[in-house]
Design a protein around this motif. Structure first.
Motif, PDB file in Angstrom:
ATOM      1  N   VAL A   1     -53.866 -18.381  31.288  1.00 39.03           N
ATOM      2  CA  VAL A   1     -54.085 -18.238  29.850  1.00 39.03           C
ATOM      3  C   VAL A   1     -55.057 -17.107  29.550  1.00 39.03           C
ATOM      4  N   CYS A   2     -55.666 -16.567  30.598  1.00 39.48           N
ATOM      5  CA  CYS A   2     -56.584 -15.444  30.428  1.00 39.48           C
ATOM      6  C   CYS A   2     -56.701 -14.733  31.772  1.00 39.48           C
ATOM      7  N   GLY A   3     -57.587 -13.764  31.849  1.00 46.63           N
ATOM      8  CA  GLY A   3     -57.850 -13.041  33.075  1.00 46.63           C
ATOM      9  C   GLY A   3     -58.992 -12.077  32.822  1.00 46.63           C
ATOM     10  N   TYR A   4     -59.410 -11.364  33.882  1.00 47.69           N
ATOM     11  CA  TYR A   4     -60.451 -10.371  33.643  1.00 47.69           C
ATOM     12  C   TYR A   4     -59.876  -9.322  32.687  1.00 47.69           C
ATOM     13  N   PRO A   5     -60.568  -8.999  31.588  1.00 50.06           N
ATOM     14  CA  PRO A   5     -59.957  -8.260  30.490  1.00 50.06           C
ATOM     15  C   PRO A   5     -59.369  -6.893  30.831  1.00 50.06           C
ATOM     16  N   ARG A   6     -59.864  -6.220  31.873  1.00 50.04           N
ATOM     17  CA  ARG A   6     -59.266  -4.921  32.208  1.00 50.04           C
ATOM     18  C   ARG A   6     -58.010  -5.074  33.075  1.00 50.04           C
ATOM     19  N   PHE A   7     -57.727  -6.291  33.518  1.00 49.47           N
ATOM     20  CA  PHE A   7     -56.552  -6.539  34.348  1.00 49.47           C
ATOM     21  C   PHE A   7     -55.514  -7.418  33.649  1.00 49.47           C
ATOM     22  N   PHE A   8     -55.914  -8.064  32.602  1.00 48.15           N
ATOM     23  CA  PHE A   8     -55.054  -9.015  31.906  1.00 48.15           C
ATOM     24  C   PHE A   8     -55.258  -8.814  30.411  1.00 48.15           C
ATOM     25  N   VAL A   9     -54.168  -8.663  29.684  1.00 53.81           N
ATOM     26  CA  VAL A   9     -54.276  -8.464  28.243  1.00 53.81           C
ATOM     27  C   VAL A   9     -54.428  -9.822  27.554  1.00 53.81           C
ATOM     28  N   HIS A  10     -55.535  -9.991  26.859  1.00 52.32           N
ATOM     29  CA  HIS A  10     -55.860 -11.253  26.197  1.00 52.32           C
ATOM     30  C   HIS A  10     -54.758 -11.638  25.199  1.00 52.32           C
ATOM     31  N   PRO A  11     -54.485 -12.947  25.045  1.00 54.09           N
ATOM     32  CA  PRO A  11     -53.431 -13.372  24.109  1.00 54.09           C
ATOM     33  C   PRO A  11     -53.562 -12.803  22.706  1.00 54.09           C
ATOM     34  N   SER A  12     -54.787 -12.656  22.191  1.00 52.62           N
ATOM     35  CA  SER A  12     -54.940 -12.095  20.845  1.00 52.62           C
ATOM     36  C   SER A  12     -54.451 -10.657  20.795  1.00 52.62           C
ATOM     37  N   ILE A  13     -54.663  -9.915  21.867  1.00 56.36           N
ATOM     38  CA  ILE A  13     -54.199  -8.526  21.921  1.00 56.36           C
ATOM     39  C   ILE A  13     -52.692  -8.484  22.149  1.00 56.36           C
ATOM     40  N   GLN A  14     -52.169  -9.404  22.971  1.00 58.25           N
ATOM     41  CA  GLN A  14     -50.725  -9.473  23.171  1.00 58.25           C
ATOM     42  C   GLN A  14     -50.007  -9.705  21.843  1.00 58.25           C
ATOM     43  N   LYS A  15     -50.532 -10.595  21.035  1.00 65.06           N
ATOM     44  CA  LYS A  15     -49.913 -10.884  19.739  1.00 65.06           C
ATOM     45  C   LYS A  15     -50.000  -9.670  18.807  1.00 65.06           C
ATOM     46  N   LEU A  16     -51.134  -8.982  18.846  1.00 65.47           N
ATOM     47  CA  LEU A  16     -51.297  -7.797  18.014  1.00 65.47           C
ATOM     48  C   LEU A  16     -50.319  -6.702  18.432  1.00 65.47           C
ATOM     49  N   VAL A  17     -50.136  -6.521  19.742  1.00 67.15           N
ATOM     50  CA  VAL A  17     -49.152  -5.551  20.238  1.00 67.15           C
ATOM     51  C   VAL A  17     -47.775  -5.868  19.681  1.00 67.15           C
ATOM     52  N   ALA A  18     -47.364  -7.130  19.780  1.00 70.48           N
ATOM     53  CA  ALA A  18     -46.039  -7.524  19.302  1.00 70.48           C
ATOM     54  C   ALA A  18     -45.880  -7.239  17.816  1.00 70.48           C
ATOM     55  N   GLU A  19     -46.924  -7.544  17.062  1.00 69.57           N
ATOM     56  CA  GLU A  19     -46.869  -7.348  15.615  1.00 69.57           C
ATOM     57  C   GLU A  19     -46.760  -5.864  15.264  1.00 69.57           C
ATOM     58  N   LEU A  20     -47.543  -5.035  15.936  1.00 69.69           N
ATOM     59  CA  LEU A  20     -47.525  -3.599  15.647  1.00 69.69           C
ATOM     60  C   LEU A  20     -46.200  -2.969  16.049  1.00 69.69           C
ATOM     61  N   VAL A  21     -45.701  -3.332  17.219  1.00 70.48           N
ATOM     62  CA  VAL A  21     -44.448  -2.730  17.687  1.00 70.48           C
ATOM     63  C   VAL A  21     -43.291  -3.140  16.776  1.00 70.48           C
ATOM     64  N   GLN A  22     -43.304  -4.362  16.277  1.00 71.70           N
ATOM     65  CA  GLN A  22     -42.251  -4.768  15.347  1.00 71.70           C
ATOM     66  C   GLN A  22     -42.292  -3.945  14.068  1.00 71.70           C
ATOM     67  N   ARG A  23     -43.471  -3.503  13.667  1.00 72.67           N
ATOM     68  CA  ARG A  23     -43.584  -2.738  12.426  1.00 72.67           C
ATOM     69  C   ARG A  23     -43.179  -1.276  12.596  1.00 72.67           C
ATOM     70  N   VAL A  24     -43.534  -0.677  13.723  1.00 72.95           N
ATOM     71  CA  VAL A  24     -43.349   0.774  13.836  1.00 72.95           C
ATOM     72  C   VAL A  24     -42.562   1.190  15.071  1.00 72.95           C
ATOM     73  N   GLY A  25     -41.998   0.248  15.785  1.00 73.00           N
ATOM     74  CA  GLY A  25     -41.267   0.584  16.996  1.00 73.00           C
ATOM     75  C   GLY A  25     -40.036  -0.255  17.178  1.00 73.00           C
ATOM     76  N   ASP A  26     -39.550  -0.283  18.387  1.00 66.89           N
ATOM     77  CA  ASP A  26     -38.368  -1.056  18.752  1.00 66.89           C
ATOM     78  C   ASP A  26     -38.808  -2.124  19.755  1.00 66.89           C
ATOM     79  N   PRO A  27     -38.951  -3.366  19.322  1.00 68.95           N
ATOM     80  CA  PRO A  27     -39.462  -4.419  20.213  1.00 68.95           C
ATOM     81  C   PRO A  27     -38.598  -4.653  21.440  1.00 68.95           C
ATOM     82  N   GLU A  28     -37.321  -4.292  21.367  1.00 67.71           N
ATOM     83  CA  GLU A  28     -36.442  -4.489  22.516  1.00 67.71           C
ATOM     84  C   GLU A  28     -36.732  -3.485  23.627  1.00 67.71           C
ATOM     85  N   LYS A  29     -37.179  -2.311  23.259  1.00 67.67           N
ATOM     86  CA  LYS A  29     -37.310  -1.227  24.230  1.00 67.67           C
ATOM     87  C   LYS A  29     -38.741  -0.737  24.419  1.00 67.67           C
TER      88      LYS A  29
END
Length: 601
Positions: free
Chosen positions: A42-70
């Motif tokens: 559910v977590c990891g050392y932050p430079r080796f594992f992307v925290h869930p809050s950041i993972q969710k933010l990535v998904a949200e941003l890519v859906q807005r300005v990118g192609d989530p499939e690719k």
């Protein structure tokens, strides 16, 4: 002691910087990427594992300005740090692929009603095809410049509530003229990432958010957003004061364990060296970021040249020097013979940018000869950068021999294992001081997240008292292990062949620190010791609780033979001593030794 595989260390901590790997087999499974381990993390050392809050933010941003499939993204707090990632990716791919890598910047909405004292944040997204995720991961890990989990949490909520919007200004377009046609712009809801994978983004099935959330035509109140979403007022003034206090504490001019306002009033005028002040201390989002950016600053301030990595280093320091800039000369033993070789090279005309070293080193706790290194640096014109994380400035004073001292504040300075941070300190008497000050003035940007600074300041108030207790406990536990015939070696500054060098750096009340390593006569014995020892187990060090890890296995799994060539045993167990009482710890270590005794020879 019940430890949940993949759980946070410490338990029940949303922003923990370590993860539970309670058995030797679990550590191997992590390195092998086995699902029975990875799926539970559910977590990891932050430079080796992307925290869930950041993972969710990535998904949200890519859906807005990118192609989530690719596509996926790596997130930074500024355009400047994002460009470092973009440039690194571009250096590893073909020119034809270059147009698929772009930066999209998200900024506070110009229509929001933002008070001058409110905390705001931008987030610069490096968006790229998922096939390039392993390249971007190197930048996240080595540079330490990625956004923190608390910033990720803040930005995710700001984005969902319409307070963070894509920067479509002409200046943003001018910076990145090759930005290609984006993927679908539809926004389907709150995205999430289901695991630590760098190259995945999983769309959510939650209800759509109206596109008008990007418009903010009615000018919502930012202060109300802060209050409702976070339950507290994140004041820019409070964060600024926290950063000043942290910098004073690192400079050595703030030693009082008191509340913030009083602390800033009672700071002394003397510090680690004469004439130092908080203005000589620069804060970064991680210790690795302080090393990475010190190297970048030196390459800007001086003519870019090869650097020297002296002594067996923490893995990412060597990778930084090898992957950015003209390259690196590596002396893995950090011995007097290595210094003889370096001196011969210098006499024959070779010149270098800087020498990077740790005092003491990790994980063998050997201390470099900083007096001789300083003399060579003065004679042959190279800078000296010392990482003091393991022993810290209360135990030893390395600043007098360095031009820059770097440190991970994530470790014992914080102690609570719930916030990342790093610092770079300039020696006001160093030969490059004026040039470095000028370059820092031009190049440094404060990307240390305000909330993290507040937590770090609070955590570090009792730093001095904690160090004294940990020093004392560590000496007693290492003495116990040294006496046991079951133990092959104990690596600790007090017992190191380089102890005279360490003692030459010790402060009058300084000890030998809270980190040591131990080896046994077989792998089976090391496994028995690690699996039986009832302490928290995971990466990191300098925590207020005792923490153990099979360090070499985690840090050098793909290069164990290479590590062995520098006398670093792959079966080494590293221990970071905490604040537990000595009788309690002695009993736990004795039980682990009893398990070693039962291993069939």
């Amino acid at each position: 002691m019940l430890q949940v595989l993949g759980g946070t260390v410490p338990p029940n901590t949303d922003h923990a910087v370590s993860v539970s790997l309670p058995t030797w087999r679990a550590n191997v499974g992590y390195e092998e990427g086995e699902d029975w381990v990875i799926s539970k993390m559910v977590c990891g050392y932050p430079r080796f594992f992307v925290h869930p809050s950041i993972q969710k933010l990535v998904a949200e941003l890519v859906q807005r300005v990118g192609d989530p499939e690719k596509e996926t993204a790596t997130l930074f707090a500024s355009i400047k740090t994002a460009r470092i990632c973009q440039s690194f990716i571009l250096s590893k791919i073909t020119p034809e692929q270059a147009q698929t890598v772009r930066i999209v910047n998200f900024v506070p909405s110009p229509n929001a009603n933002v008070e001058p004292t409110s905390i705001t944040s931008s987030v610069a997204s490096v968006i790229y095809p998922k096939d390039f995720a392993s390249i971007a991961k190197q930048v996240w890990q080595h540079s330490g410049n990625g956004i923190s989990s608390r910033r990720g949490e803040f930005c995710l909520r700001a984005l969902q509530d319409g307070f963070l919007v894509e920067d479509k200004s002409s200046s943003a377009a001018d910076v990145f003229p090759q930005r290609p046609c984006k993927g679908p712009r539809r926004y389907q809801g709150r995205g999430s990432l289901s695991g630590p994978s760098w190259g995945s983004s999983t769309p959510s099935t939650s209800s759509p958010t109206p596109p008008s959330s990007n418009g903010l035509e009615e000018g919502p109140d930012y202060g109300q957003f802060i209050e409702e979403r976070f339950g507290r007022n994140l004041s820019a003034l409070h964060a600024k004061q926290a950063k000043i206090a942290v910098r004073k504490r690192i400079a050595g001019v703030l030693t009082a364990d008191v509340e913030l306002p009083e602390a800033l009033e009672t700071a002394s005028t003397t510090g680690r060296v004469d004439d130092i002040s908080e203005d000589d201390v620069y804060l970064y989002p991680s210790g690795m970021s302080s090393i990475f950016n010190s190297h970048q600053i030196l390459m800007t301030a001086r003519e870019p040249r090869k650097s020297i990595c002296f002594g067996f280093p923490y893995t990412d320091t060597l990778k930084i020097l090898q992957k950015w800039g003209p390259g690196c000369l590596f002396y893995g033993h950090g011995s007097s013979e290595d210094l003889d070789d370096l001196e011969n090279r210098l006499k024959n005309g070779e010149r270098f940018l800087a020498l990077f070293t740790e005092a003491p080193g990790n994980p063998l706790l050997k201390t470099p000869d900083l007096i001789r290194i300083r003399a060579l640096a003065d004679q042959y014109d190279f800078a000296v950068v010392v990482d003091e994380t393991i022993s810290n400035f209360l135990n030893i004073n390395v600043l007098r021999y360095a031009d820059i001292v770097a440190s991970s504040l994530t470790k014992i300075f914080s102690g609570d294992s719930n916030v990342m941070g790093g610092s770079a300190i300039l020696n006001p008497h160093g030969q490059y001081y004026q040039k470095l000050k000028e370059t820092f003035a031009q190049e440094f940007e404060d990307i240390y997240w305000a909330e993290d600074a507040v937590f770090l300041e609070r955590n570090s108030r009792d730093f001095i008292a904690r160090i004294e207790k940990i020093n004392s406990t560590s000496e007693q536990i290492t003495a116990m292990l040294k006496e046991s015939p079951l133990v092959k070696d104990v690596y600790y500054p007090k017992y190191s062949p380089t102890r005279p060098l360490y003692d030459s750096l010790r402060n009058s009340k300084g000890g030998y620190g809270g980190l040591f390593s131990v080896t046994f006569h077989s792998n089976a014995e090391a496994v028995a010791f690690y699996d039986t020892l009832e302490v928290l187990k995971g990466p990191s060090l300098g925590t207020n609780f005792t923490l153990s890890s099979p360090y070499v296995l985690l840090a050098h799994y793909g290069e164990l033979d290479w590590a062995r060539s520098f006398n670093v045993d792959p079966d080494l167990v590293r221990i970071s001593v905490g604040l537990e009482e000595v009788p309690d710890l002695r009993a736990r270590f004795q039980a682990a030794l009893d398990a070693v005794a039962k291993v069939e020879k």
